[in-house]
Design a protein around this motif. Sequence first.
Motif, PDB file in Angstrom:
ATOM      1  N   ALA A  50      19.994  11.560  73.705  1.00 37.97           N
ATOM      2  CA  ALA A  50      19.796  11.851  75.130  1.00 37.97           C
ATOM      3  C   ALA A  50      19.111  10.706  75.862  1.00 37.97           C
ATOM      4  CB  ALA A  50      18.984  13.132  75.287  1.00 37.97           C
ATOM      5  N   VAL A  58      23.279  14.596  71.529  1.00 36.73           N
ATOM      6  CA  VAL A  58      24.045  15.133  72.670  1.00 36.73           C
ATOM      7  C   VAL A  58      25.550  15.033  72.442  1.00 36.73           C
ATOM      8  CG1 VAL A  58      22.232  14.692  74.351  1.00 36.73           C
ATOM      9  CG2 VAL A  58      23.925  12.902  73.870  1.00 36.73           C
ATOM     10  N   LYS A  61      28.525  13.391  75.006  1.00 32.29           N
ATOM     11  CA  LYS A  61      28.159  13.463  76.420  1.00 32.29           C
ATOM     12  C   LYS A  61      28.060  12.075  77.053  1.00 32.29           C
ATOM     13  CE  LYS A  61      24.595  15.203  79.563  1.00 32.29           C
ATOM     14  NZ  LYS A  61      23.284  15.884  79.670  1.00 32.29           N
ATOM     15  N   ASN A  62      27.419  11.134  76.365  1.00 31.40           N
ATOM     16  CA  ASN A  62      27.285   9.776  76.915  1.00 31.40           C
ATOM     17  C   ASN A  62      28.641   9.110  77.103  1.00 31.40           C
ATOM     18  OD1 ASN A  62      24.432   9.801  76.978  1.00 31.40           O
ATOM     19  ND2 ASN A  62      24.345   9.331  74.791  1.00 31.40           N
ATOM     20  N   TYR A  63      29.539   9.334  76.163  1.00 33.89           N
ATOM     21  CA  TYR A  63      30.888   8.755  76.268  1.00 33.89           C
ATOM     22  C   TYR A  63      31.647   9.351  77.452  1.00 33.89           C
ATOM     23  CZ  TYR A  63      30.166   6.743  71.626  1.00 33.89           C
ATOM     24  OH  TYR A  63      29.682   6.021  70.561  1.00 33.89           O
ATOM     25  N   ILE A  64      31.506  10.655  77.639  1.00 36.86           N
ATOM     26  CA  ILE A  64      32.186  11.319  78.763  1.00 36.86           C
ATOM     27  C   ILE A  64      31.624  10.825  80.090  1.00 36.86           C
ATOM     28  CG2 ILE A  64      32.571  13.552  79.884  1.00 36.86           C
ATOM     29  CD1 ILE A  64      32.518  14.789  77.036  1.00 36.86           C
ATOM     30  N   ASN A  65      30.279  10.692  80.164  1.00 37.50           N
ATOM     31  CA  ASN A  65      29.650  10.191  81.398  1.00 37.50           C
ATOM     32  C   ASN A  65      30.114   8.780  81.732  1.00 37.50           C
ATOM     33  OD1 ASN A  65      28.223  12.559  81.748  1.00 37.50           O
ATOM     34  ND2 ASN A  65      26.368  11.813  80.731  1.00 37.50           N
ATOM     35  N   ASN A  68      33.799   8.794  82.960  1.00 35.00           N
ATOM     36  CA  ASN A  68      33.966   9.342  84.318  1.00 35.00           C
ATOM     37  C   ASN A  68      33.267   8.501  85.375  1.00 35.00           C
ATOM     38  OD1 ASN A  68      35.491  11.530  83.399  1.00 35.00           O
ATOM     39  ND2 ASN A  68      33.664  12.772  83.007  1.00 35.00           N
ATOM     40  N   GLN A 266      21.793   4.475  76.643  1.00 32.35           N
ATOM     41  CA  GLN A 266      22.810   5.401  76.139  1.00 32.35           C
ATOM     42  C   GLN A 266      24.199   5.035  76.664  1.00 32.35           C
ATOM     43  OE1 GLN A 266      19.658   6.491  77.434  1.00 32.35           O
ATOM     44  NE2 GLN A 266      19.203   6.199  75.277  1.00 32.35           N
ATOM     45  N   ARG A 267      24.302   4.849  77.973  1.00 30.43           N
ATOM     46  CA  ARG A 267      25.609   4.480  78.531  1.00 30.43           C
ATOM     47  C   ARG A 267      26.008   3.065  78.109  1.00 30.43           C
ATOM     48  NH1 ARG A 267      26.331   5.990  84.741  1.00 30.43           N
ATOM     49  NH2 ARG A 267      24.258   5.077  84.964  1.00 30.43           N
TER      50      ARG A 267
END
Length: 299
Positions: A50, A58, A61-65, A68, A266-267
């Motif tokens: 996170a 998580v 989630k970081n990959y999806i963020n 997008n 993270q990103r």
Amino acid sequence: MKQAKKIWNGVNVKIRDFLASLCFSGPSFLGMLIFFVAPFCVVIYYSFIAGALDHSFVGLKNYINVWNNGAFQIAVKNTAVFSGLSVPLAVVLAVALALMLECRIPFKSQFRTFFLSPMMVPVASIILVWQVLFHSNGVINEFLSVFGVKAIDWLKSDYCMVVVITLFLWKNLGYNMILFMAALNNIPKELLEVAEVEGASKVYQFFHIKLRYLSPTVLFVTILSIINSFKVFREIYLLSGDYPYEGLYMLQHFMNNMYNKNLDYQRLSASAIMLAIVIIALIALLFAIENYFGKDVEG
């Protein structure tokens, strides 16, 4: 008893050889483990947590963020366009130059020196030359004004990609050309002589003989050009800063800004892993293609 002793001596020799090889390769392997493998594992770990303080898992989630994110999508598109245009051009033009310099032409040494000279020039000096050429009041616009063409702000227009691709080719063509010239010199002359006696055209000789023997070099130069195309951030950054014109916003800009501006580990980690997967897939595809077309030459 003698047979068992012979086997034991053979095992001892193999163990000694293994330990000797380990002494030579061990430092390099240890260095690779510490400076490449371990940091890459840390990056993978950061891409699934996170935050830097909150280490809770998580998932994706970081990959999806990242996927997008609008800036990431622009960066992916620009990087794909740049690599898709610059890499094939870097390979094809280098082959063409190598073939041209293989022929008996005047000023061959001068041509070779001209194309190799960018390798000896520091990046900062190259950027200074490009700014003089492509500034809104630069040399190119002054030349075009003679023909009645209005001044163009090259780095903030739809032509910005052309400027960077030209810079990439000017900087990398010389080295690629030398690699292809070395590969051309290693092609068996007997094959070319037989083909010429049999009446084969120059085009036939190139596609059915030379290109087959050039396939390992084509693979190497393509991989090298792909890697260099992802490193073009340095030049673009010096030309236009952290946030250039949208057409020049590359993946490296996105990652750089995630780290320097936001400290978003993270990103940054997720985008780095996605980029690594794409590069590995491209290189695997290139190896498969080279293996298919070059297997008859190796055999």
